[in-house]
Design a protein around this motif. Structure first.
Motif, PDB file in Angstrom:
ATOM      1  N   ILE A   1      -8.304   0.368   1.630  1.00 11.59           N
ATOM      2  CA  ILE A   1      -9.700   0.541   2.011  1.00 11.59           C
ATOM      3  C   ILE A   1      -9.799   0.490   3.529  1.00 11.59           C
ATOM      4  N   ALA A   2     -10.899   1.029   4.033  1.00 11.15           N
ATOM      5  CA  ALA A   2     -11.214   0.955   5.452  1.00 11.15           C
ATOM      6  C   ALA A   2     -12.506   0.160   5.575  1.00 11.15           C
ATOM      7  N   LEU A   3     -12.480  -0.889   6.380  1.00 10.90           N
ATOM      8  CA  LEU A   3     -13.649  -1.744   6.598  1.00 10.90           C
ATOM      9  C   LEU A   3     -14.250  -1.451   7.964  1.00 10.90           C
ATOM     10  N   PHE A   4     -15.586  -1.446   8.005  1.00 10.18           N
ATOM     11  CA  PHE A   4     -16.293  -1.184   9.258  1.00 10.18           C
ATOM     12  C   PHE A   4     -17.423  -2.188   9.428  1.00 10.18           C
ATOM     13  N   LEU A   5     -17.451  -2.857  10.576  1.00 12.90           N
ATOM     14  CA  LEU A   5     -18.560  -3.714  10.969  1.00 12.90           C
ATOM     15  C   LEU A   5     -19.477  -2.861  11.833  1.00 12.90           C
ATOM     16  N   LEU A   6     -20.704  -2.637  11.354  1.00 12.04           N
ATOM     17  CA  LEU A   6     -21.640  -1.787  12.077  1.00 12.04           C
ATOM     18  C   LEU A   6     -22.433  -2.594  13.095  1.00 12.04           C
ATOM     19  N   ALA A   7     -23.064  -1.910  14.021  1.00  9.17           N
ATOM     20  CA  ALA A   7     -23.820  -2.564  15.092  1.00  9.17           C
ATOM     21  C   ALA A   7     -24.952  -3.439  14.558  1.00  9.17           C
ATOM     22  N   ASP A   8     -25.490  -3.101  13.369  1.00  8.57           N
ATOM     23  CA  ASP A   8     -26.574  -3.906  12.790  1.00  8.57           C
ATOM     24  C   ASP A   8     -26.055  -5.129  12.033  1.00  8.57           C
TER      25      ASP A   8
ATOM     26  N   ALA B   1      -4.077  11.825   3.943  1.00  8.21           N
ATOM     27  CA  ALA B   1      -3.424  10.689   4.591  1.00  8.21           C
ATOM     28  C   ALA B   1      -4.385   9.502   4.631  1.00  8.21           C
ATOM     29  N   ASN B   2      -3.840   8.302   4.665  1.00  9.13           N
ATOM     30  CA  ASN B   2      -4.629   7.070   4.768  1.00  9.13           C
ATOM     31  C   ASN B   2      -4.920   6.793   6.244  1.00  9.13           C
ATOM     32  N   VAL B   3      -6.013   7.390   6.757  1.00  9.48           N
ATOM     33  CA  VAL B   3      -6.303   7.316   8.189  1.00  9.48           C
ATOM     34  C   VAL B   3      -7.767   7.027   8.520  1.00  9.48           C
ATOM     35  N   LEU B   4      -8.644   6.898   7.533  1.00  4.42           N
ATOM     36  CA  LEU B   4     -10.063   6.778   7.849  1.00  4.42           C
ATOM     37  C   LEU B   4     -10.398   5.517   8.640  1.00  4.42           C
ATOM     38  N   SER B   5      -9.588   4.464   8.520  1.00  2.00           N
ATOM     39  CA  SER B   5      -9.838   3.256   9.313  1.00  2.00           C
ATOM     40  C   SER B   5      -9.678   3.534  10.805  1.00  2.00           C
ATOM     41  N   ARG B   6      -9.047   4.638  11.146  1.00  2.00           N
ATOM     42  CA  ARG B   6      -8.872   5.025  12.549  1.00  2.00           C
ATOM     43  C   ARG B   6      -9.876   6.099  12.974  1.00  2.00           C
ATOM     44  N   GLY B   7     -10.844   6.361  12.114  1.00  2.00           N
ATOM     45  CA  GLY B   7     -11.827   7.399  12.381  1.00  2.00           C
ATOM     46  C   GLY B   7     -12.885   6.968  13.385  1.00  2.00           C
ATOM     47  N   ILE B   8     -13.799   7.883  13.636  1.00  2.00           N
ATOM     48  CA  ILE B   8     -14.855   7.673  14.618  1.00  2.00           C
ATOM     49  C   ILE B   8     -16.150   7.303  13.901  1.00  2.00           C
TER      50      ILE B   8
ATOM     51  N   ARG C   1     -36.334  12.246  10.133  1.00  2.00           N
ATOM     52  CA  ARG C   1     -34.896  12.291   9.868  1.00  2.00           C
ATOM     53  C   ARG C   1     -34.398  10.888   9.579  1.00  2.00           C
ATOM     54  N   GLU C   2     -33.498  10.813   8.627  1.00  2.00           N
ATOM     55  CA  GLU C   2     -32.869   9.537   8.321  1.00  2.00           C
ATOM     56  C   GLU C   2     -31.513   9.498   9.009  1.00  2.00           C
ATOM     57  N   GLU C   3     -31.301   8.501   9.839  1.00  2.00           N
ATOM     58  CA  GLU C   3     -30.010   8.316  10.504  1.00  2.00           C
ATOM     59  C   GLU C   3     -29.135   7.466   9.593  1.00  2.00           C
ATOM     60  N   VAL C   4     -27.972   7.991   9.231  1.00  2.00           N
ATOM     61  CA  VAL C   4     -27.074   7.253   8.353  1.00  2.00           C
ATOM     62  C   VAL C   4     -25.755   6.978   9.079  1.00  2.00           C
ATOM     63  N   PRO C   5     -25.142   5.809   8.810  1.00  2.00           N
ATOM     64  CA  PRO C   5     -23.859   5.507   9.432  1.00  2.00           C
ATOM     65  C   PRO C   5     -22.765   6.372   8.816  1.00  2.00           C
ATOM     66  N   THR C   6     -21.877   6.881   9.658  1.00  2.00           N
ATOM     67  CA  THR C   6     -20.826   7.775   9.180  1.00  2.00           C
ATOM     68  C   THR C   6     -19.470   7.387   9.747  1.00  2.00           C
ATOM     69  N   ILE C   7     -18.447   7.897   9.084  1.00  2.00           N
ATOM     70  CA  ILE C   7     -17.084   7.823   9.591  1.00  2.00           C
ATOM     71  C   ILE C   7     -16.536   9.243   9.609  1.00  2.00           C
ATOM     72  N   ALA C   8     -16.001   9.661  10.750  1.00  2.00           N
ATOM     73  CA  ALA C   8     -15.401  10.987  10.887  1.00  2.00           C
ATOM     74  C   ALA C   8     -13.883  10.839  10.890  1.00  2.00           C
ATOM     75  N   SER C   9     -13.228  11.696  10.153  1.00  2.00           N
ATOM     76  CA  SER C   9     -11.774  11.655  10.076  1.00  2.00           C
ATOM     77  C   SER C   9     -11.156  11.915  11.444  1.00  2.00           C
ATOM     78  N   PRO C  10     -10.111  11.156  11.787  1.00  2.00           N
ATOM     79  CA  PRO C  10      -9.426  11.422  13.052  1.00  2.00           C
ATOM     80  C   PRO C  10      -8.570  12.688  12.982  1.00  2.00           C
ATOM     81  N   LEU C  11      -8.386  13.242  11.781  1.00  2.00           N
ATOM     82  CA  LEU C  11      -7.540  14.423  11.642  1.00  2.00           C
ATOM     83  C   LEU C  11      -8.300  15.730  11.821  1.00  2.00           C
ATOM     84  N   HIS C  12      -9.285  15.978  10.958  1.00  6.36           N
ATOM     85  CA  HIS C  12      -9.972  17.274  10.981  1.00  6.36           C
ATOM     86  C   HIS C  12     -11.472  17.156  11.179  1.00  6.36           C
ATOM     87  N   LYS C  13     -11.964  15.950  11.443  1.00  3.37           N
ATOM     88  CA  LYS C  13     -13.357  15.662  11.821  1.00  3.37           C
ATOM     89  C   LYS C  13     -14.396  15.814  10.712  1.00  3.37           C
ATOM     90  N   GLN C  14     -13.972  15.875   9.444  1.00  3.41           N
ATOM     91  CA  GLN C  14     -14.970  15.779   8.377  1.00  3.41           C
ATOM     92  C   GLN C  14     -15.591  14.398   8.471  1.00  3.41           C
TER      93      GLN C  14
END
Length: 154
Positions: free
Chosen positions: A45-52, A67-74, A101-114
């Motif tokens: 799993i990839a864990l993220f602590l958000l600003a809120d 690949a298992n890389v989302l923890s290194r995403g943006i 507009r609803e702003e939602v927290p996201t993670i972008a892949s470090p590989l292909h930016k999905q």
């Protein structure tokens, strides 16, 4: 180093409620920086602590990059649900914005930016590919411990 390698031995912590696994301390996380953790023998799993202050857990596996890389995403946000205001003589808001507009927290892949919604795992940016969602896990914080709801499948 993964979070699983950083955590204290189980004897030094309080037990997690049934169906929940203690993964780390909140202090092990950095705001908007991912950390990888291993649940059981093979669930990353990839864990993220958000600003809120909320913590989110999603699969670390990028289904586009295989690949298992989302923890290194943006970590970022995306505007979703562009809902136009009702037509007619409705006054604009003070901001002058005609759309809500609803702003939602996201993670972008470090590989292909999905990019995926960190709350739901739904893909919000496919970069022209077919939509592929990712699994999410419920997270709770108790006494400074990050707990993930998870049960190993046999």
């Amino acid at each position: 180093m993964t979070i699983a390698e950083q955590t204290a031995p189980a004897a030094e912590t309080t037990a997690a409620p049934r169906g929940w696994v203690r993964v780390c301390r909140v202090t092990d996380l950095e705001v908007e920086r991912g950390r990888a953790a291993l649940l059981g023998r093979d669930t990353q799993i990839a864990l993220f602590l958000l600003a809120d202050g909320t913590v989110r857990a999603v699969s670390n596996y990028d289904p586009y990059g295989h690949a298992n890389v989302l923890s290194r995403g943006i970590v970022g946000t995306k505007s979703l649900g562009n809902t136009p205001q009702p037509s007619g003589n409705t006054a604009l808001s003070d901001s002058g914005n005609e759309e809500s507009r609803e702003e939602v927290p996201t993670i972008a892949s470090p590989l292909h930016k999905q990019a995926w919604d960190l709350r739901t795992g739904m893909v919000v940016e496919t970069q022209g590919k077919d939509p592929l969602d990712i699994p999410v896990w419920p997270v709770a914080v108790r006494d400074g411990d990050v707990l993930v709801k998870w049960e190993e499948r046999r």
